[in-house]
Design a protein around this motif. Structure first.
Motif, short mmCIF file in Angstrom:
data_model
loop_
_atom_site.label_atom_id
_atom_site.label_comp_id
_atom_site.label_asym_id
_atom_site.label_seq_id
_atom_site.Cartn_x
_atom_site.Cartn_y
_atom_site.Cartn_z
N UNK A 196 0.90 -1.25 0.08
CA UNK A 196 0.01 0.00 0.12
C UNK A 196 0.84 1.39 0.14
N UNK A 197 0.78 1.92 -0.86
CA UNK A 197 1.33 3.28 -1.00
C UNK A 197 0.61 4.50 -0.58
N UNK A 198 0.78 5.40 0.30
CA UNK A 198 -0.18 6.29 0.62
C UNK A 198 0.94 7.70 0.33
N UNK A 199 0.37 8.53 -1.02
CA UNK A 199 0.90 9.56 -1.15
C UNK A 199 0.52 10.92 -0.54
N UNK A 200 1.36 11.54 -0.15
CA UNK A 200 0.85 12.91 0.45
C UNK A 200 0.97 14.20 -0.33
N UNK A 201 0.26 13.90 -1.45
CA UNK A 201 0.27 15.10 -2.42
C UNK A 201 1.40 15.43 -2.87
N UNK A 202 2.29 14.51 -3.63
CA UNK A 202 3.50 14.61 -4.18
C UNK A 202 3.40 15.47 -5.51
N UNK A 203 4.03 16.32 -5.71
CA UNK A 203 3.94 17.15 -6.98
C UNK A 203 4.82 16.74 -8.20
N UNK A 204 5.56 15.49 -7.63
CA UNK A 204 6.73 15.12 -8.65
C UNK A 204 6.30 13.84 -9.88
N UNK A 205 5.13 13.64 -9.54
CA UNK A 205 4.73 12.43 -10.51
C UNK A 205 4.94 10.87 -9.94
N UNK A 206 4.99 11.04 -8.66
CA UNK A 206 5.06 9.68 -7.94
C UNK A 206 3.75 8.97 -8.22
N UNK A 207 2.79 9.46 -8.20
CA UNK A 207 1.44 8.58 -8.41
C UNK A 207 1.26 8.03 -9.68
N UNK A 208 1.57 8.95 -10.60
CA UNK A 208 1.52 8.33 -12.08
C UNK A 208 2.52 7.27 -12.22
N UNK A 209 3.68 7.36 -11.57
CA UNK A 209 4.82 6.28 -11.49
C UNK A 209 4.23 5.00 -11.11
N UNK A 210 3.41 5.16 -9.83
CA UNK A 210 2.96 3.91 -9.30
C UNK A 210 1.92 3.42 -10.15
N UNK A 211 1.00 4.01 -10.72
CA UNK A 211 -0.06 3.48 -11.36
C UNK A 211 0.43 2.95 -12.90
N UNK A 212 1.39 3.38 -13.25
CA UNK A 212 2.06 2.98 -14.65
C UNK A 212 2.97 1.70 -14.41
N UNK A 213 3.97 1.68 -13.27
CA UNK A 213 4.74 0.47 -13.01
C UNK A 213 4.28 -0.50 -12.08
N UNK A 214 3.59 -0.20 -11.28
CA UNK A 214 2.99 -1.04 -10.14
C UNK A 214 1.50 -1.16 -10.10
N UNK A 215 0.84 -1.35 -11.11
CA UNK A 215 -0.69 -1.70 -11.23
C UNK A 215 -1.23 -2.31 -9.90
N UNK A 216 -0.57 -3.55 -9.47
CA UNK A 216 -0.97 -4.21 -8.26
C UNK A 216 -0.86 -3.46 -7.07
N UNK A 217 -0.11 -2.39 -6.92
CA UNK A 217 0.02 -1.61 -5.79
C UNK A 217 -1.28 -0.84 -5.42
N UNK A 218 -1.72 -0.84 -4.14
CA UNK A 218 -2.68 -0.25 -3.69
C UNK A 218 -2.28 1.31 -3.52
N UNK A 219 -2.74 2.17 -4.32
CA UNK A 219 -2.50 3.58 -3.98
C UNK A 219 -3.53 4.55 -3.56
N UNK A 220 -3.22 4.98 -2.28
CA UNK A 220 -4.06 6.09 -1.92
C UNK A 220 -3.60 7.57 -2.10
N UNK A 221 -4.23 8.31 -2.67
CA UNK A 221 -3.65 9.66 -2.96
C UNK A 221 -4.43 10.76 -2.06
#
Length: 388
Positions: A35-60
């Motif tokens: 589970x990745x919890x992202x604290x409103x990163x402006x650097x493209x972290x969330x896009x990277x997780x969605x693209x490279x690790x689709x199985x990871x649960x992402x909380x934005x």
């Protein structure tokens, strides 16, 4: 489910990518979730997780709500029997979780488990194991008595000197970069105290486990890289939050005299300034010699065009991961490890082995166009694009 790995991220896209690659390898044979919890990163972290690790649960999260709240949000979504609180600027070995979970299941009255942490240069991080920073213990830390008299037991409690870095045993306080705890105990404790934005939250959680009558452990049989300093620039804001964090812990758990309170405020202010200036850049010796361990000759050619200096290619098709020559003149050497052919466990072990040989280290993660690492524990790390 055995394990939920909670990674709270803020603005460290490339370190997060490396971390996730290592965690992904480490949970291959475990019933686990990430589970990745992202604290409103402006650097493209969330896009990277969605693209490279689709199985990871992402909380934005829509705002940076701090370390305690961010982790609590992640744990609320977790379903594993155990949870691992993990920093995004870490690298775990392929067998880290297998070893830690096996150790956890043997313990009675288990609290929190921490592991041996090293920085990006392979040096042991003493905060891997600590004692409760009571007023006296804090005094020995601020005045550096633990350094002046390293063999005096009563001065060595801050860094739990009753254990060496290569001894497993009970300690009081563990670091939030890597913590394994049963999810139910985390909930019973109440999780991280959200009144503390960051910096003393791991001390408080460890202490709350002790107050529940649980046993916390430092486990030395696996090593994790913690690059440190990636999510925080040590500036005036850092100093202010560090002071607030220490004040939070003392007000919550200790009753102290007015005189000692004044001393602590002065000590915290001094300690904060030291930490702040530790984070400033220092003049380094320029590296002229690079060593690449890989099986990819084309990668060596690409690196040559980027580095434009002496690059020694060690072909792992023909030789082992061994730094054959001693660094006789003690000149700076940068070792580049290609994670396509070198496991994370091998990377970690090699860094520990070469740490006193005036070496710095970078890792090229699988299927990426960059190399990444950190030369010490007090500065931001380095990301170098190498193209494809």
């Amino acid at each position: 489910m055995q394990l939920s790995v909670i990674i709270l991220n803020y603005n460290v896209q490339y370190f997060l990518e490396l971390c996730l690659l290592s965690v992904q390898s480490a949970v291959e044979n475990i019933d686990a979730e990430i589970i990745v919890v992202d604290n409103n990163s402006p650097d493209g972290s969330c896009a990277m997780v969605r693209e490279r690790f689709p199985h990871v649960k992402l909380i934005e999260n829509k705002q940076n709500s701090g370390f305690p709240k961010g982790n609590n949000i992640g744990v609320a979504e977790a379903i594993g029997e155990y949870i691992c609180i993990l920093n995004p600027d870490t690298v775990v070995a392929e067998d880290t979780f297998i070893k830690v979970l096996a150790f956890a299941k043997k313990q009675k009255n288990l609290g929190i488990i921490g592991v041996k942490l090293i920085d990006g240069a392979g040096n042991f991080l003493p905060e891997s194991k600590r004692g409760v920073p009571t007023p006296w213990v804090a005094f020995t830390k601020i005045t550096a008595l633990y350094k002046l008299f390293p063999k005096v037991v009563c001065f060595g409690k801050y860094y739990a000197s009753h254990l060496t870095k290569n001894q497993t045993g009970q300690v009081e306080i563990l670091v939030g970069a890597f913590m394994v705890v049963q999810r139910q105990l985390y909930k019973d404790i109440g999780g991280f105290d959200e009144d503390c934005f960051m910096y003393s939250d791991d001390i408080d959680l460890s202490f709350m486990a002790l107050k529940k009558g649980k046993n916390n452990f430092y486990f030395h049989e696996t090593t994790v890289i913690h690059f440190k300093g990636e999510s925080t620039i040590k500036d005036e804001t850092y100093m202010k939050r560090f002071q607030e964090a220490m004040n939070f812990f003392y007000k919550k758990h200790f009753k102290v005299s007015m005189l000692f309170s004044i001393f602590m405020k002065l000590g915290i202010l001094f300690f904060s300034f030291v930490k702040m200036f530790q984070g400033k850049s220092k003049i380094k010796n320029e590296i002229e010699h690079f060593v690449l361990f890989s099986k990819d000759k084309n990668l060596a050619n690409r690196l040559n065009t980027v580095i434009k200096k002496n690059l020694d290619f060690r072909d792992l098709n023909a030789e082992k991961l061994v730094f054959l020559e001693s660094n006789a003149n003690n000149s700076p050497v940068e070792i580049i490890l290609d994670a396509h052919f070198v496991t994370f466990k091998e990377c970690i072990g090699f860094m520990e082995l070469q740490k006193n040989n005036n070496c710095t280290f970078k890792i090229i993660p699988k299927n990426t166009d960059f190399l990444i690492g950190s030369d010490n524990s007090i500065e931001r790390g380095t990301v170098i694009k190498i193209g494809v």
